[in-house]
Write a protein that holds these residues in place. Structure first.
Motif, short mmCIF file in Angstrom:
data_model
loop_
_atom_site.label_atom_id
_atom_site.label_comp_id
_atom_site.label_asym_id
_atom_site.label_seq_id
_atom_site.Cartn_x
_atom_site.Cartn_y
_atom_site.Cartn_z
N GLN A 94 0.80 -1.22 0.00
CA GLN A 94 0.00 0.00 0.00
C GLN A 94 0.84 1.28 0.00
O GLN A 94 0.35 2.32 -0.42
N ASP A 95 2.08 1.20 0.45
CA ASP A 95 2.91 2.40 0.53
C ASP A 95 3.72 2.66 -0.74
O ASP A 95 4.42 3.66 -0.84
N VAL A 96 3.63 1.77 -1.73
CA VAL A 96 4.40 1.91 -2.97
C VAL A 96 3.63 2.78 -3.96
O VAL A 96 2.42 2.66 -4.10
N GLU A 97 4.34 3.65 -4.67
CA GLU A 97 3.70 4.52 -5.66
C GLU A 97 3.16 3.71 -6.83
O GLU A 97 3.83 2.82 -7.35
N ALA A 98 1.93 4.02 -7.22
CA ALA A 98 1.31 3.37 -8.38
C ALA A 98 1.75 4.12 -9.63
O ALA A 98 1.36 5.26 -9.85
N ARG A 99 2.55 3.46 -10.44
CA ARG A 99 3.12 4.10 -11.63
C ARG A 99 2.12 4.09 -12.78
O ARG A 99 2.29 3.42 -13.80
N MET A 100 1.05 4.89 -12.62
CA MET A 100 0.03 5.03 -13.65
C MET A 100 0.29 6.30 -14.45
O MET A 100 0.66 7.33 -13.89
N VAL A 101 0.07 6.21 -15.77
CA VAL A 101 0.19 7.39 -16.63
C VAL A 101 -1.03 7.46 -17.54
O VAL A 101 -1.32 6.50 -18.25
N PRO A 102 -1.80 8.54 -17.50
CA PRO A 102 -2.97 8.68 -18.37
C PRO A 102 -2.59 8.57 -19.84
O PRO A 102 -1.58 9.13 -20.28
#
Length: 490
Positions: free
Chosen positions: A268-276
Protein backbone atom coordinates in the motif's frame (compact mmCIF):
# COMPACT_ATOMS: atom_id res chain seq x y z
CA UNK A 1 0.39 26.65 -35.59
CA UNK A 2 2.63 25.75 -32.70
CA UNK A 3 6.12 24.35 -33.36
CA UNK A 4 5.01 20.73 -32.94
CA UNK A 5 1.95 21.26 -35.10
CA UNK A 6 4.15 22.84 -37.73
CA UNK A 7 6.46 19.82 -37.61
CA UNK A 8 3.57 17.47 -38.45
CA UNK A 9 1.99 19.72 -41.09
CA UNK A 10 1.75 17.94 -44.47
CA UNK A 11 3.59 14.90 -43.15
CA UNK A 12 2.73 11.34 -44.09
CA UNK A 13 2.70 9.07 -41.05
CA UNK A 14 2.95 5.28 -40.85
CA UNK A 15 1.32 4.15 -37.60
CA UNK A 16 1.24 0.61 -36.25
CA UNK A 17 -1.13 -0.38 -33.48
CA UNK A 18 -3.97 1.88 -34.65
CA UNK A 19 -6.53 -0.82 -33.84
CA UNK A 20 -5.42 -0.79 -30.17
CA UNK A 21 -6.17 1.55 -27.29
CA UNK A 22 -3.05 3.74 -27.43
CA UNK A 23 -2.86 3.62 -31.23
CA UNK A 24 -6.41 4.96 -31.63
CA UNK A 25 -5.54 7.92 -29.41
CA UNK A 26 -2.36 8.66 -31.39
CA UNK A 27 -4.34 8.57 -34.63
CA UNK A 28 -7.12 10.77 -33.23
CA UNK A 29 -4.68 13.36 -31.87
CA UNK A 30 -2.75 13.57 -35.15
CA UNK A 31 -5.91 14.06 -37.20
CA UNK A 32 -7.57 16.50 -34.80
CA UNK A 33 -4.67 18.82 -33.96
CA UNK A 34 -2.06 18.35 -36.70
CA UNK A 35 -2.61 19.08 -40.37
CA UNK A 36 -1.04 15.81 -41.46
CA UNK A 37 -1.40 14.97 -45.12
CA UNK A 38 -2.02 11.25 -44.65
CA UNK A 39 -1.80 8.51 -42.05
CA UNK A 40 -1.16 4.94 -43.15
CA UNK A 41 -2.36 2.47 -40.54
CA UNK A 42 -1.58 -1.23 -40.32
CA UNK A 43 -4.66 -3.44 -40.00
CA UNK A 44 -4.49 -7.19 -39.44
CA UNK A 45 -6.93 -9.43 -41.32
CA UNK A 46 -9.37 -11.45 -39.19
CA UNK A 47 -11.46 -14.44 -40.13
CA UNK A 48 -14.73 -12.90 -38.89
CA UNK A 49 -14.27 -9.45 -40.45
CA UNK A 50 -12.98 -8.12 -43.74
CA UNK A 51 -10.18 -5.56 -43.73
CA UNK A 52 -12.61 -2.81 -44.68
CA UNK A 53 -14.95 -3.77 -41.82
CA UNK A 54 -12.08 -3.67 -39.33
CA UNK A 55 -10.90 -0.37 -40.81
CA UNK A 56 -14.29 1.30 -40.42
CA UNK A 57 -14.90 -0.20 -36.97
CA UNK A 58 -11.85 1.73 -35.69
CA UNK A 59 -13.70 5.01 -36.21
CA UNK A 60 -16.87 3.81 -34.48
CA UNK A 61 -15.06 4.34 -31.17
CA UNK A 62 -16.31 7.22 -28.96
CA UNK A 63 -12.77 8.62 -28.90
CA UNK A 64 -13.33 9.92 -32.47
CA UNK A 65 -16.58 11.76 -31.66
CA UNK A 66 -14.85 15.11 -31.00
CA UNK A 67 -12.87 14.84 -34.24
CA UNK A 68 -15.99 13.77 -36.15
CA UNK A 69 -17.88 16.86 -34.98
CA UNK A 70 -15.26 19.21 -36.41
CA UNK A 71 -14.19 17.18 -39.48
CA UNK A 72 -16.85 14.67 -40.56
CA UNK A 73 -14.79 13.36 -43.49
CA UNK A 74 -11.51 12.94 -41.55
CA UNK A 75 -11.31 9.34 -42.77
CA UNK A 76 -10.16 10.59 -46.16
CA UNK A 77 -6.76 11.29 -44.61
CA UNK A 78 -6.38 7.71 -43.36
CA UNK A 79 -5.31 4.86 -45.63
CA UNK A 80 -5.38 1.15 -44.88
CA UNK A 81 -2.37 -1.12 -45.22
CA UNK A 82 -3.00 -4.83 -44.77
CA UNK A 83 -0.45 -6.38 -42.43
CA UNK A 84 0.30 -8.29 -39.26
CA UNK A 85 3.15 -7.53 -36.83
CA UNK A 86 3.54 -11.23 -36.07
CA UNK A 87 4.47 -11.93 -39.72
CA UNK A 88 7.72 -11.30 -41.58
CA UNK A 89 8.10 -7.65 -42.58
CA UNK A 90 4.84 -6.99 -40.75
CA UNK A 91 2.93 -8.89 -43.43
CA UNK A 92 3.25 -5.92 -45.79
CA UNK A 93 2.91 -6.45 -49.53
CA UNK A 94 5.54 -5.20 -51.96
CA UNK A 95 3.22 -2.36 -52.96
CA UNK A 96 2.69 -1.32 -49.33
CA UNK A 97 6.44 -1.33 -48.67
CA UNK A 98 6.96 0.80 -51.78
CA UNK A 99 4.43 3.36 -50.52
CA UNK A 100 6.21 3.54 -47.15
CA UNK A 101 9.62 3.94 -48.76
CA UNK A 102 8.48 6.70 -51.12
CA UNK A 103 5.87 8.65 -49.15
CA UNK A 104 6.24 8.20 -45.40
CA UNK A 105 8.09 10.88 -43.39
CA UNK A 106 7.40 9.71 -39.83
CA UNK A 107 6.92 6.22 -38.37
CA UNK A 108 5.35 5.51 -34.98
CA UNK A 109 5.61 1.87 -33.94
CA UNK A 110 3.03 1.50 -31.17
CA UNK A 111 1.89 -2.04 -31.96
CA UNK A 112 2.75 -4.79 -29.47
CA UNK A 113 1.37 -7.90 -27.88
CA UNK A 114 0.83 -6.52 -24.36
CA UNK A 115 -0.52 -9.65 -22.70
CA UNK A 116 1.77 -10.82 -19.90
CA UNK A 117 0.84 -14.48 -20.37
CA UNK A 118 1.52 -14.67 -24.11
CA UNK A 119 3.62 -17.62 -25.21
CA UNK A 120 7.23 -16.79 -26.06
CA UNK A 121 6.93 -17.51 -29.79
CA UNK A 122 4.04 -15.09 -30.31
CA UNK A 123 5.68 -12.41 -28.14
CA UNK A 124 9.02 -12.68 -29.96
CA UNK A 125 7.48 -12.55 -33.43
CA UNK A 126 5.20 -9.60 -32.60
CA UNK A 127 7.42 -7.53 -30.30
CA UNK A 128 10.93 -8.33 -31.57
CA UNK A 129 10.92 -9.47 -35.17
CA UNK A 130 8.62 -6.61 -36.19
CA UNK A 131 11.18 -4.11 -34.85
CA UNK A 132 14.02 -5.91 -36.62
CA UNK A 133 12.17 -5.81 -39.93
CA UNK A 134 11.16 -2.17 -39.45
CA UNK A 135 14.77 -1.17 -38.80
CA UNK A 136 15.73 -2.87 -42.03
CA UNK A 137 12.95 -1.03 -43.84
CA UNK A 138 13.92 2.36 -42.37
CA UNK A 139 17.16 2.46 -44.31
CA UNK A 140 15.14 2.63 -47.53
CA UNK A 141 12.61 5.28 -46.43
CA UNK A 142 13.61 8.26 -48.53
CA UNK A 143 12.02 11.13 -46.58
CA UNK A 144 12.20 9.85 -43.00
CA UNK A 145 12.20 12.59 -40.36
CA UNK A 146 11.51 10.53 -37.22
CA UNK A 147 11.01 6.96 -36.04
CA UNK A 148 9.36 6.57 -32.62
CA UNK A 149 9.44 3.23 -30.86
CA UNK A 150 6.94 2.86 -28.00
CA UNK A 151 8.51 0.58 -25.39
CA UNK A 152 7.69 0.22 -21.67
CA UNK A 153 9.25 1.63 -18.51
CA UNK A 154 9.41 -1.95 -17.20
CA UNK A 155 11.58 -3.35 -19.99
CA UNK A 156 14.34 -3.75 -17.37
CA UNK A 157 12.06 -4.07 -14.35
CA UNK A 158 14.49 -6.23 -12.34
CA UNK A 159 16.63 -3.09 -11.90
CA UNK A 160 15.72 -0.84 -8.98
CA UNK A 161 16.98 2.29 -10.78
CA UNK A 162 16.08 2.74 -14.44
CA UNK A 163 17.84 5.58 -16.23
CA UNK A 164 16.98 6.99 -19.64
CA UNK A 165 19.59 4.86 -21.33
CA UNK A 166 19.96 1.50 -23.03
CA UNK A 167 20.89 -1.53 -20.99
CA UNK A 168 22.74 -4.29 -22.75
CA UNK A 169 20.91 -7.61 -22.93
CA UNK A 170 23.01 -10.76 -22.83
CA UNK A 171 20.64 -12.64 -25.12
CA UNK A 172 21.12 -11.81 -28.78
CA UNK A 173 17.78 -11.11 -30.50
CA UNK A 174 18.90 -12.72 -33.77
CA UNK A 175 19.92 -15.95 -32.04
CA UNK A 176 16.66 -16.05 -30.07
CA UNK A 177 14.69 -15.60 -33.28
CA UNK A 178 16.52 -18.55 -34.81
CA UNK A 179 15.84 -20.64 -31.69
CA UNK A 180 12.14 -19.80 -31.72
CA UNK A 181 11.85 -20.74 -35.38
CA UNK A 182 13.41 -24.20 -35.03
CA UNK A 183 11.89 -25.29 -31.66
CA UNK A 184 8.47 -26.89 -31.41
CA UNK A 185 5.88 -25.48 -28.99
CA UNK A 186 6.40 -28.11 -26.30
CA UNK A 187 10.16 -27.60 -26.14
CA UNK A 188 9.82 -23.82 -26.22
CA UNK A 189 7.33 -23.84 -23.34
CA UNK A 190 9.74 -25.92 -21.27
CA UNK A 191 12.64 -23.57 -22.06
CA UNK A 192 10.72 -20.30 -21.53
CA UNK A 193 11.40 -19.88 -17.75
CA UNK A 194 15.13 -20.45 -18.35
CA UNK A 195 15.17 -18.01 -21.27
CA UNK A 196 13.32 -15.27 -19.35
CA UNK A 197 15.79 -15.31 -16.45
CA UNK A 198 15.27 -12.14 -14.39
CA UNK A 199 12.30 -10.96 -16.45
CA UNK A 200 8.88 -11.85 -14.97
CA UNK A 201 6.98 -12.34 -18.24
CA UNK A 202 7.36 -12.54 -22.01
CA UNK A 203 6.05 -9.01 -22.60
CA UNK A 204 8.74 -7.07 -20.72
CA UNK A 205 11.43 -9.53 -21.87
CA UNK A 206 10.65 -9.04 -25.56
CA UNK A 207 10.44 -5.27 -25.08
CA UNK A 208 13.99 -5.35 -23.67
CA UNK A 209 15.11 -7.38 -26.70
CA UNK A 210 13.50 -4.86 -29.06
CA UNK A 211 15.41 -2.06 -27.33
CA UNK A 212 18.59 -4.09 -27.74
CA UNK A 213 17.94 -4.26 -31.48
CA UNK A 214 17.61 -0.48 -31.62
CA UNK A 215 20.72 0.02 -29.47
CA UNK A 216 22.83 -2.29 -31.60
CA UNK A 217 21.57 -0.87 -34.87
CA UNK A 218 23.85 1.66 -36.51
CA UNK A 219 22.12 5.02 -36.24
CA UNK A 220 21.77 6.38 -39.75
CA UNK A 221 18.31 7.87 -39.17
CA UNK A 222 16.46 9.81 -36.41
CA UNK A 223 15.22 7.35 -33.77
CA UNK A 224 13.63 7.95 -30.36
CA UNK A 225 12.35 5.54 -27.69
CA UNK A 226 9.42 6.36 -25.38
CA UNK A 227 8.98 4.22 -22.25
CA UNK A 228 5.56 4.78 -20.62
CA UNK A 229 4.66 3.17 -17.30
CA UNK A 230 1.20 1.57 -16.75
CA UNK A 231 -1.03 3.22 -19.35
CA UNK A 232 -4.50 3.92 -17.97
CA UNK A 233 -7.67 5.86 -18.88
CA UNK A 234 -7.45 9.29 -20.48
CA UNK A 235 -7.42 12.35 -18.25
CA UNK A 236 -8.93 14.94 -20.64
CA UNK A 237 -8.50 14.14 -24.35
CA UNK A 238 -10.43 13.40 -26.42
CA UNK A 239 -12.85 12.76 -23.53
CA UNK A 240 -12.17 12.14 -19.82
CA UNK A 241 -11.93 8.56 -18.58
CA UNK A 242 -11.98 6.87 -21.98
CA UNK A 243 -10.72 3.28 -21.90
CA UNK A 244 -11.16 0.44 -24.36
CA UNK A 245 -9.74 -2.79 -22.97
CA UNK A 246 -9.81 -4.86 -19.80
CA UNK A 247 -6.07 -5.52 -19.73
CA UNK A 248 -3.99 -4.69 -16.70
CA UNK A 249 -5.04 -2.30 -13.97
CA UNK A 250 -8.44 -1.35 -15.41
CA UNK A 251 -9.51 -5.01 -15.47
CA UNK A 252 -8.51 -5.35 -11.82
CA UNK A 253 -10.50 -2.28 -10.75
CA UNK A 254 -13.58 -3.48 -12.61
CA UNK A 255 -13.14 -6.92 -11.04
CA UNK A 256 -13.22 -5.29 -7.60
CA UNK A 257 -16.22 -3.14 -8.59
CA UNK A 258 -18.14 -6.22 -9.73
CA UNK A 259 -17.42 -7.93 -6.43
CA UNK A 260 -15.64 -10.90 -8.01
CA UNK A 261 -12.10 -9.88 -7.07
CA UNK A 262 -11.54 -9.92 -3.30
CA UNK A 263 -7.80 -10.29 -2.80
CA UNK A 264 -4.87 -8.34 -4.22
CA UNK A 265 -1.15 -8.69 -3.66
CA UNK A 266 0.28 -5.20 -3.31
CA UNK A 267 2.20 -2.88 -1.02
CA UNK A 268 0.00 0.00 0.00
CA UNK A 269 2.91 2.40 0.53
CA UNK A 270 4.40 1.91 -2.97
CA UNK A 271 3.70 4.52 -5.66
CA UNK A 272 1.31 3.37 -8.38
CA UNK A 273 3.12 4.10 -11.63
CA UNK A 274 0.03 5.03 -13.65
CA UNK A 275 0.19 7.39 -16.63
CA UNK A 276 -2.97 8.68 -18.37
CA UNK A 277 -3.05 7.53 -21.99
CA UNK A 278 -3.57 10.96 -23.54
CA UNK A 279 -0.49 12.33 -21.77
CA UNK A 280 1.50 9.37 -23.12
CA UNK A 281 0.31 10.25 -26.63
CA UNK A 282 1.42 13.86 -26.21
CA UNK A 283 4.85 12.73 -25.00
CA UNK A 284 5.20 10.45 -28.05
CA UNK A 285 4.30 13.20 -30.52
CA UNK A 286 6.55 15.73 -28.80
CA UNK A 287 9.45 13.25 -28.78
CA UNK A 288 9.31 12.91 -32.58
CA UNK A 289 9.40 16.69 -32.92
CA UNK A 290 12.30 16.97 -30.46
CA UNK A 291 14.55 14.63 -32.45
CA UNK A 292 14.53 17.30 -35.15
CA UNK A 293 15.62 19.91 -32.62
CA UNK A 294 18.45 17.86 -31.11
CA UNK A 295 22.03 18.87 -31.58
CA UNK A 296 22.98 15.54 -33.10
CA UNK A 297 25.30 12.94 -31.68
CA UNK A 298 25.31 9.17 -31.72
CA UNK A 299 23.01 8.61 -28.74
CA UNK A 300 19.37 7.71 -29.24
CA UNK A 301 17.13 9.71 -26.86
CA UNK A 302 14.98 7.71 -24.42
CA UNK A 303 12.06 9.13 -22.46
CA UNK A 304 10.96 7.40 -19.24
CA UNK A 305 7.39 8.67 -19.00
CA UNK A 306 6.56 7.45 -15.51
CA UNK A 307 5.10 10.43 -13.66
CA UNK A 308 6.68 12.52 -10.93
CA UNK A 309 7.93 10.74 -7.84
CA UNK A 310 6.29 12.10 -4.69
CA UNK A 311 3.25 13.32 -6.64
CA UNK A 312 1.72 9.97 -7.51
CA UNK A 313 -0.93 7.98 -5.69
CA UNK A 314 0.27 5.01 -3.70
CA UNK A 315 -1.44 1.67 -4.32
CA UNK A 316 -3.19 2.10 -0.99
CA UNK A 317 -4.36 5.59 -1.97
CA UNK A 318 -5.51 4.30 -5.34
CA UNK A 319 -7.62 1.53 -3.77
CA UNK A 320 -9.11 4.09 -1.36
CA UNK A 321 -10.05 6.47 -4.18
CA UNK A 322 -11.57 3.77 -6.35
CA UNK A 323 -13.51 2.31 -3.42
CA UNK A 324 -15.02 5.71 -2.77
CA UNK A 325 -16.29 6.16 -6.33
CA UNK A 326 -17.30 2.57 -6.98
CA UNK A 327 -19.90 3.06 -4.21
CA UNK A 328 -21.01 6.36 -5.74
CA UNK A 329 -21.38 4.81 -9.22
CA UNK A 330 -22.05 1.11 -8.52
CA UNK A 331 -22.30 -1.21 -11.51
CA UNK A 332 -25.69 -2.71 -12.32
CA UNK A 333 -23.94 -6.01 -13.10
CA UNK A 334 -22.32 -6.31 -9.66
CA UNK A 335 -22.54 -9.93 -8.51
CA UNK A 336 -21.33 -9.48 -4.90
CA UNK A 337 -20.66 -6.64 -2.51
CA UNK A 338 -17.27 -5.07 -3.43
CA UNK A 339 -14.92 -6.15 -0.69
CA UNK A 340 -11.19 -6.45 -1.35
CA UNK A 341 -8.32 -7.23 0.99
CA UNK A 342 -4.67 -6.56 0.22
CA UNK A 343 -1.36 -7.95 1.39
CA UNK A 344 2.23 -7.69 0.24
CA UNK A 345 2.84 -11.31 1.29
CA UNK A 346 2.20 -13.82 -1.46
CA UNK A 347 1.29 -16.64 0.94
CA UNK A 348 -1.39 -14.54 2.67
CA UNK A 349 -2.77 -13.53 -0.72
CA UNK A 350 -2.86 -17.15 -1.94
CA UNK A 351 -4.75 -18.30 1.19
CA UNK A 352 -7.33 -15.58 0.62
CA UNK A 353 -7.60 -16.51 -3.06
CA UNK A 354 -8.32 -20.11 -2.06
CA UNK A 355 -11.18 -19.15 0.24
CA UNK A 356 -12.57 -16.07 -1.54
CA UNK A 357 -12.05 -17.11 -5.17
CA UNK A 358 -11.48 -20.84 -5.60
CA UNK A 359 -14.01 -22.24 -3.10
CA UNK A 360 -16.52 -19.58 -4.06
CA UNK A 361 -16.17 -20.41 -7.79
CA UNK A 362 -16.83 -24.12 -7.18
CA UNK A 363 -19.86 -23.23 -5.06
CA UNK A 364 -21.25 -21.02 -7.85
CA UNK A 365 -20.67 -23.70 -10.49
CA UNK A 366 -22.46 -26.27 -8.32
CA UNK A 367 -25.44 -23.93 -8.13
CA UNK A 368 -25.35 -23.40 -11.90
CA UNK A 369 -25.11 -27.14 -12.51
CA UNK A 370 -28.13 -27.85 -10.31
CA UNK A 371 -30.00 -25.11 -12.17
CA UNK A 372 -29.09 -26.91 -15.43
CA UNK A 373 -26.95 -24.03 -16.63
CA UNK A 374 -23.40 -24.15 -17.97
CA UNK A 375 -20.77 -23.92 -15.17
CA UNK A 376 -18.43 -21.02 -15.82
CA UNK A 377 -17.22 -19.55 -12.52
CA UNK A 378 -14.17 -21.82 -12.10
CA UNK A 379 -12.85 -20.96 -15.55
CA UNK A 380 -13.53 -17.23 -15.06
CA UNK A 381 -11.75 -17.19 -11.71
CA UNK A 382 -8.80 -19.07 -13.18
CA UNK A 383 -8.31 -16.18 -15.62
CA UNK A 384 -8.83 -13.57 -12.88
CA UNK A 385 -6.28 -15.23 -10.60
CA UNK A 386 -3.79 -15.41 -13.46
CA UNK A 387 -4.15 -11.68 -14.15
CA UNK A 388 -3.71 -10.79 -10.48
CA UNK A 389 -0.66 -13.05 -10.18
CA UNK A 390 1.19 -11.46 -13.12
CA UNK A 391 0.36 -7.94 -11.87
CA UNK A 392 1.61 -8.80 -8.37
CA UNK A 393 5.22 -8.42 -9.49
CA UNK A 394 4.60 -4.74 -10.28
CA UNK A 395 2.43 -3.87 -7.28
CA UNK A 396 4.81 -4.96 -4.52
CA UNK A 397 7.97 -3.33 -5.94
CA UNK A 398 9.12 0.26 -6.23
CA UNK A 399 11.47 1.78 -8.80
CA UNK A 400 13.56 4.88 -9.15
CA UNK A 401 12.79 6.02 -12.70
CA UNK A 402 15.02 8.83 -13.89
CA UNK A 403 13.25 11.20 -16.29
CA UNK A 404 15.68 14.03 -17.01
CA UNK A 405 14.97 13.80 -20.75
CA UNK A 406 11.21 14.13 -20.18
CA UNK A 407 11.77 17.24 -18.07
CA UNK A 408 14.20 18.70 -20.62
CA UNK A 409 11.68 18.10 -23.42
CA UNK A 410 8.98 19.92 -21.44
CA UNK A 411 11.28 22.91 -20.91
CA UNK A 412 12.12 22.98 -24.61
CA UNK A 413 8.48 23.32 -25.64
CA UNK A 414 6.73 26.65 -26.16
CA UNK A 415 3.70 27.70 -24.13
CA UNK A 416 1.42 26.92 -27.09
CA UNK A 417 2.90 23.44 -27.41
CA UNK A 418 2.56 22.83 -23.66
CA UNK A 419 -1.15 23.55 -23.91
CA UNK A 420 -1.69 21.54 -27.08
CA UNK A 421 0.60 18.61 -26.20
CA UNK A 422 0.50 18.64 -22.42
CA UNK A 423 2.22 15.74 -20.61
CA UNK A 424 2.99 17.48 -17.31
CA UNK A 425 1.86 15.21 -14.45
CA UNK A 426 2.89 17.44 -11.55
CA UNK A 427 -0.60 18.83 -10.92
CA UNK A 428 -2.83 15.87 -11.74
CA UNK A 429 -5.99 15.80 -9.60
CA UNK A 430 -5.92 12.10 -8.77
CA UNK A 431 -9.27 12.14 -7.01
CA UNK A 432 -11.03 13.56 -10.06
CA UNK A 433 -9.06 11.24 -12.30
CA UNK A 434 -10.17 8.22 -10.25
CA UNK A 435 -13.80 9.33 -10.53
CA UNK A 436 -13.53 9.73 -14.31
CA UNK A 437 -11.80 6.35 -14.62
CA UNK A 438 -14.61 4.62 -12.73
CA UNK A 439 -17.17 6.38 -14.94
CA UNK A 440 -15.18 5.53 -18.07
CA UNK A 441 -14.96 1.87 -17.17
CA UNK A 442 -18.68 1.86 -16.48
CA UNK A 443 -19.68 3.61 -19.72
CA UNK A 444 -17.14 2.40 -22.27
CA UNK A 445 -16.31 -1.10 -21.07
CA UNK A 446 -19.42 -2.26 -19.21
CA UNK A 447 -21.90 -0.29 -21.35
CA UNK A 448 -23.68 0.57 -18.11
CA UNK A 449 -25.77 3.75 -18.36
CA UNK A 450 -25.75 6.32 -15.56
CA UNK A 451 -29.55 6.05 -15.57
CA UNK A 452 -29.09 2.79 -13.65
CA UNK A 453 -27.17 4.35 -10.72
CA UNK A 454 -30.16 4.65 -8.37
CA UNK A 455 -31.26 1.07 -9.03
CA UNK A 456 -27.67 -0.16 -8.70
CA UNK A 457 -27.31 1.52 -5.29
CA UNK A 458 -30.35 -0.36 -3.99
CA UNK A 459 -28.80 -3.59 -5.24
CA UNK A 460 -25.52 -2.63 -3.53
CA UNK A 461 -27.26 -2.15 -0.16
CA UNK A 462 -28.97 -5.52 -0.53
CA UNK A 463 -25.67 -7.23 -1.37
CA UNK A 464 -23.99 -5.49 1.59
CA UNK A 465 -26.56 -6.95 4.00
CA UNK A 466 -26.06 -10.45 2.55
CA UNK A 467 -22.29 -10.04 2.67
CA UNK A 468 -22.06 -9.02 6.32
CA UNK A 469 -24.67 -11.58 7.41
CA UNK A 470 -22.61 -14.23 5.61
CA UNK A 471 -19.41 -13.01 7.35
CA UNK A 472 -21.16 -13.12 10.74
CA UNK A 473 -22.37 -16.67 10.10
CA UNK A 474 -18.88 -17.77 9.07
CA UNK A 475 -17.40 -16.28 12.26
CA UNK A 476 -20.08 -18.00 14.35
CA UNK A 477 -19.49 -21.39 12.66
CA UNK A 478 -15.72 -21.09 13.14
CA UNK A 479 -16.26 -20.16 16.77
CA UNK A 480 -18.49 -23.19 17.36
CA UNK A 481 -16.02 -25.50 15.62
CA UNK A 482 -12.89 -24.19 17.30
CA UNK A 483 -14.14 -23.47 20.79
CA UNK A 484 -14.05 -27.18 21.90
CA UNK A 485 -10.50 -27.46 20.61
CA UNK A 486 -9.45 -24.32 22.44
CA UNK A 487 -11.05 -25.57 25.69
CA UNK A 488 -9.07 -28.84 25.45
CA UNK A 489 -5.83 -26.89 25.71
CA UNK A 490 -6.97 -24.60 28.49
Amino acid sequence: MSSIQDFYRDQTIFLTGATGFLGKLILEKLLRTCAVQKVYILVRPKHDKTLQQRFHSIFDSPCFDLLRSSEPDFGKRVSLLSGDCSQRFLGLSEEARRLIKEEVTCIIHAAANVRFDTDLRTAVYTNVRSVKDLLELLGEVEKLRAFVYVSTAFSHCFRRTVAEEFYKVDDKPDKLLQMVEIMDDRMLNVMTPHILGDWPNTYVYTKALAEELIRAHKQTFPVVVVRPAIVTSTITEPLPGWIENFHGLVGVILGVSLGVLRSLQLRQDVEARMVPADLVVNNILAAAWAIQKSEGGDSIPIYNFTGCSGRLLTWGGLIKEFKRYMYVYPLSKTVWYPFVQTSSYKLVHQVRVFFFHTLFSYFVDCMLFMARKRPMAVEKYRKINKLVDVLGYFTVRSWNFQNDNVQALWKKMSEDDRKMFNFDMRDVDWSKYSENSILGGRLYLMNDSLDNVSKSKKKMYFLAIIHYVFIALMVYVLYRLLSPVVQMFL
